[in-house]
Write a protein that holds these residues in place. Structure first.
Motif, PDB file in Angstrom:
ATOM      1  N   MET A   1      68.820 -59.537 -37.314  1.00 20.06           N
ATOM      2  CA  MET A   1      69.626 -60.614 -37.804  1.00 20.06           C
ATOM      3  C   MET A   1      69.382 -60.769 -39.307  1.00 20.06           C
ATOM      4  O   MET A   1      68.263 -60.758 -39.767  1.00 20.06           O
ATOM      5  N   ARG A   2      70.450 -60.900 -40.071  1.00 16.12           N
ATOM      6  CA  ARG A   2      70.361 -61.045 -41.528  1.00 16.12           C
ATOM      7  C   ARG A   2      70.719 -62.476 -41.910  1.00 16.12           C
ATOM      8  O   ARG A   2      71.663 -63.054 -41.380  1.00 16.12           O
ATOM      9  N   PHE A   3      69.936 -63.039 -42.833  1.00 16.20           N
ATOM     10  CA  PHE A   3      70.190 -64.391 -43.320  1.00 16.20           C
ATOM     11  C   PHE A   3      70.625 -64.335 -44.776  1.00 16.20           C
ATOM     12  O   PHE A   3      70.037 -63.615 -45.572  1.00 16.20           O
ATOM     13  N   ASP A   4      71.632 -65.112 -45.128  1.00 19.41           N
ATOM     14  CA  ASP A   4      72.063 -65.207 -46.518  1.00 19.41           C
ATOM     15  C   ASP A   4      71.261 -66.246 -47.282  1.00 19.41           C
ATOM     16  O   ASP A   4      71.172 -66.198 -48.495  1.00 19.41           O
ATOM     17  N   LEU A   5      70.690 -67.184 -46.560  1.00 20.34           N
ATOM     18  CA  LEU A   5      69.952 -68.259 -47.203  1.00 20.34           C
ATOM     19  C   LEU A   5      68.855 -68.745 -46.273  1.00 20.34           C
ATOM     20  O   LEU A   5      69.078 -68.923 -45.077  1.00 20.34           O
ATOM     21  N   VAL A   6      67.689 -68.949 -46.844  1.00 19.91           N
ATOM     22  CA  VAL A   6      66.576 -69.533 -46.110  1.00 19.91           C
ATOM     23  C   VAL A   6      66.051 -70.677 -46.963  1.00 19.91           C
ATOM     24  O   VAL A   6      65.829 -70.512 -48.162  1.00 19.91           O
ATOM     25  N   ALA A   7      65.869 -71.844 -46.384  1.00 20.60           N
ATOM     26  CA  ALA A   7      65.401 -73.009 -47.123  1.00 20.60           C
ATOM     27  C   ALA A   7      64.134 -73.565 -46.482  1.00 20.60           C
ATOM     28  O   ALA A   7      63.969 -73.502 -45.268  1.00 20.60           O
ATOM     29  N   PHE A   8      63.250 -74.076 -47.308  1.00 18.88           N
ATOM     30  CA  PHE A   8      62.006 -74.681 -46.850  1.00 18.88           C
ATOM     31  C   PHE A   8      61.910 -76.088 -47.406  1.00 18.88           C
ATOM     32  O   PHE A   8      62.274 -76.339 -48.546  1.00 18.88           O
ATOM     33  N   ASP A   9      61.390 -76.992 -46.615  1.00 25.06           N
ATOM     34  CA  ASP A   9      61.097 -78.337 -47.075  1.00 25.06           C
ATOM     35  C   ASP A   9      59.655 -78.329 -47.567  1.00 25.06           C
ATOM     36  O   ASP A   9      58.721 -78.385 -46.775  1.00 25.06           O
ATOM     37  N   LEU A  10      59.488 -78.239 -48.862  1.00 26.12           N
ATOM     38  CA  LEU A  10      58.150 -78.170 -49.427  1.00 26.12           C
ATOM     39  C   LEU A  10      57.459 -79.520 -49.492  1.00 26.12           C
ATOM     40  O   LEU A  10      56.283 -79.649 -49.203  1.00 26.12           O
ATOM     41  N   TYR A  11      58.183 -80.528 -49.887  1.00 25.23           N
ATOM     42  CA  TYR A  11      57.609 -81.828 -50.214  1.00 25.23           C
ATOM     43  C   TYR A  11      56.974 -82.464 -48.989  1.00 25.23           C
ATOM     44  O   TYR A  11      57.655 -82.931 -48.080  1.00 25.23           O
ATOM     45  N   GLY A  12      55.669 -82.505 -48.959  1.00 29.22           N
ATOM     46  CA  GLY A  12      54.959 -83.135 -47.861  1.00 29.22           C
ATOM     47  C   GLY A  12      54.820 -82.267 -46.633  1.00 29.22           C
ATOM     48  O   GLY A  12      54.083 -82.604 -45.720  1.00 29.22           O
ATOM     49  N   THR A  13      55.542 -81.158 -46.590  1.00 30.06           N
ATOM     50  CA  THR A  13      55.456 -80.263 -45.444  1.00 30.06           C
ATOM     51  C   THR A  13      54.530 -79.098 -45.781  1.00 30.06           C
ATOM     52  O   THR A  13      53.545 -78.859 -45.097  1.00 30.06           O
ATOM     53  N   LEU A  14      54.856 -78.374 -46.825  1.00 30.37           N
ATOM     54  CA  LEU A  14      54.023 -77.256 -47.253  1.00 30.37           C
ATOM     55  C   LEU A  14      53.105 -77.618 -48.422  1.00 30.37           C
ATOM     56  O   LEU A  14      52.127 -76.933 -48.664  1.00 30.37           O
ATOM     57  N   LEU A  15      53.445 -78.678 -49.132  1.00 28.41           N
ATOM     58  CA  LEU A  15      52.630 -79.119 -50.268  1.00 28.41           C
ATOM     59  C   LEU A  15      52.002 -80.473 -49.963  1.00 28.41           C
ATOM     60  O   LEU A  15      52.649 -81.354 -49.412  1.00 28.41           O
ATOM     61  N   ASP A  16      50.758 -80.629 -50.360  1.00 27.68           N
ATOM     62  CA  ASP A  16      50.085 -81.921 -50.219  1.00 27.68           C
ATOM     63  C   ASP A  16      50.421 -82.758 -51.448  1.00 27.68           C
ATOM     64  O   ASP A  16      49.997 -82.439 -52.558  1.00 27.68           O
ATOM     65  N   VAL A  17      51.199 -83.802 -51.268  1.00 23.65           N
ATOM     66  CA  VAL A  17      51.642 -84.630 -52.394  1.00 23.65           C
ATOM     67  C   VAL A  17      50.908 -85.968 -52.446  1.00 23.65           C
ATOM     68  O   VAL A  17      51.290 -86.847 -53.219  1.00 23.65           O
ATOM     69  N   SER A  18      49.851 -86.096 -51.678  1.00 25.00           N
ATOM     70  CA  SER A  18      49.152 -87.377 -51.585  1.00 25.00           C
ATOM     71  C   SER A  18      48.524 -87.815 -52.912  1.00 25.00           C
ATOM     72  O   SER A  18      48.326 -89.006 -53.125  1.00 25.00           O
ATOM     73  N   GLY A  19      48.230 -86.901 -53.790  1.00 21.68           N
ATOM     74  CA  GLY A  19      47.602 -87.259 -55.059  1.00 21.68           C
ATOM     75  C   GLY A  19      48.557 -87.412 -56.225  1.00 21.68           C
ATOM     76  O   GLY A  19      48.125 -87.673 -57.345  1.00 21.68           O
ATOM     77  N   LEU A  20      49.852 -87.290 -55.970  1.00 16.11           N
ATOM     78  CA  LEU A  20      50.813 -87.345 -57.075  1.00 16.11           C
ATOM     79  C   LEU A  20      50.830 -88.682 -57.797  1.00 16.11           C
ATOM     80  O   LEU A  20      50.908 -88.725 -59.023  1.00 16.11           O
ATOM     81  N   ALA A  21      50.791 -89.771 -57.080  1.00 16.39           N
ATOM     82  CA  ALA A  21      50.867 -91.089 -57.708  1.00 16.39           C
ATOM     83  C   ALA A  21      49.729 -91.272 -58.712  1.00 16.39           C
ATOM     84  O   ALA A  21      49.956 -91.752 -59.827  1.00 16.39           O
ATOM     85  N   ALA A  22      48.526 -90.892 -58.324  1.00 14.99           N
ATOM     86  CA  ALA A  22      47.377 -91.021 -59.234  1.00 14.99           C
ATOM     87  C   ALA A  22      47.559 -90.167 -60.482  1.00 14.99           C
ATOM     88  O   ALA A  22      47.206 -90.578 -61.585  1.00 14.99           O
ATOM     89  N   ARG A  23      48.153 -88.992 -60.319  1.00 16.94           N
ATOM     90  CA  ARG A  23      48.376 -88.116 -61.480  1.00 16.94           C
ATOM     91  C   ARG A  23      49.474 -88.638 -62.386  1.00 16.94           C
ATOM     92  O   ARG A  23      49.517 -88.310 -63.558  1.00 16.94           O
ATOM     93  N   LEU A  24      50.386 -89.452 -61.830  1.00 17.34           N
ATOM     94  CA  LEU A  24      51.472 -90.008 -62.642  1.00 17.34           C
ATOM     95  C   LEU A  24      51.089 -91.312 -63.335  1.00 17.34           C
ATOM     96  O   LEU A  24      51.788 -91.747 -64.253  1.00 17.34           O
TER      97      LEU A  24
END
Length: 79
Positions: free
Chosen positions: A1-24
């Motif tokens: 099977m061939r895919f023309d597009l593959v998308a990932f939800d990075l925010y909070g799923t693959l990336l830990d964003v818990s420290g962003l507020a402190a960095r901002l």
């Protein structure tokens, strides 16, 4: 099977964003956590409303301009 597009939800799923507020905090002050939540909401809402593709970086920039018009362009670029 061939895919023309593959998308990932990075925010909070693959990336830990818990420290962003402190960095901002040096850029956005003590309301950084609230700003981050409003920024993320605006990002998502923009992706739902768009009728044509825009790179996510552009969506992100416009969402930040929307929720933090009081920040100057240099500060927004650093964020």
């Amino acid at each position: 099977m061939r895919f023309d597009l593959v998308a990932f939800d990075l925010y909070g799923t693959l990336l830990d964003v818990s420290g962003l507020a402190a960095r901002l905090e040096p850029l956005a002050g003590s309301g950084a956590a609230d700003l981050l939540a409003r920024w993320r909401k605006a990002q998502l809402e923009r992706t739902w409303r768009e009728t044509a593709y825009e790179p996510f970086g552009v969506v992100t920039e416009r969402a930040l301009e929307q929720v933090a018009p009081h920040l100057d362009g240099k500060t927004r670029a650093e964020m």
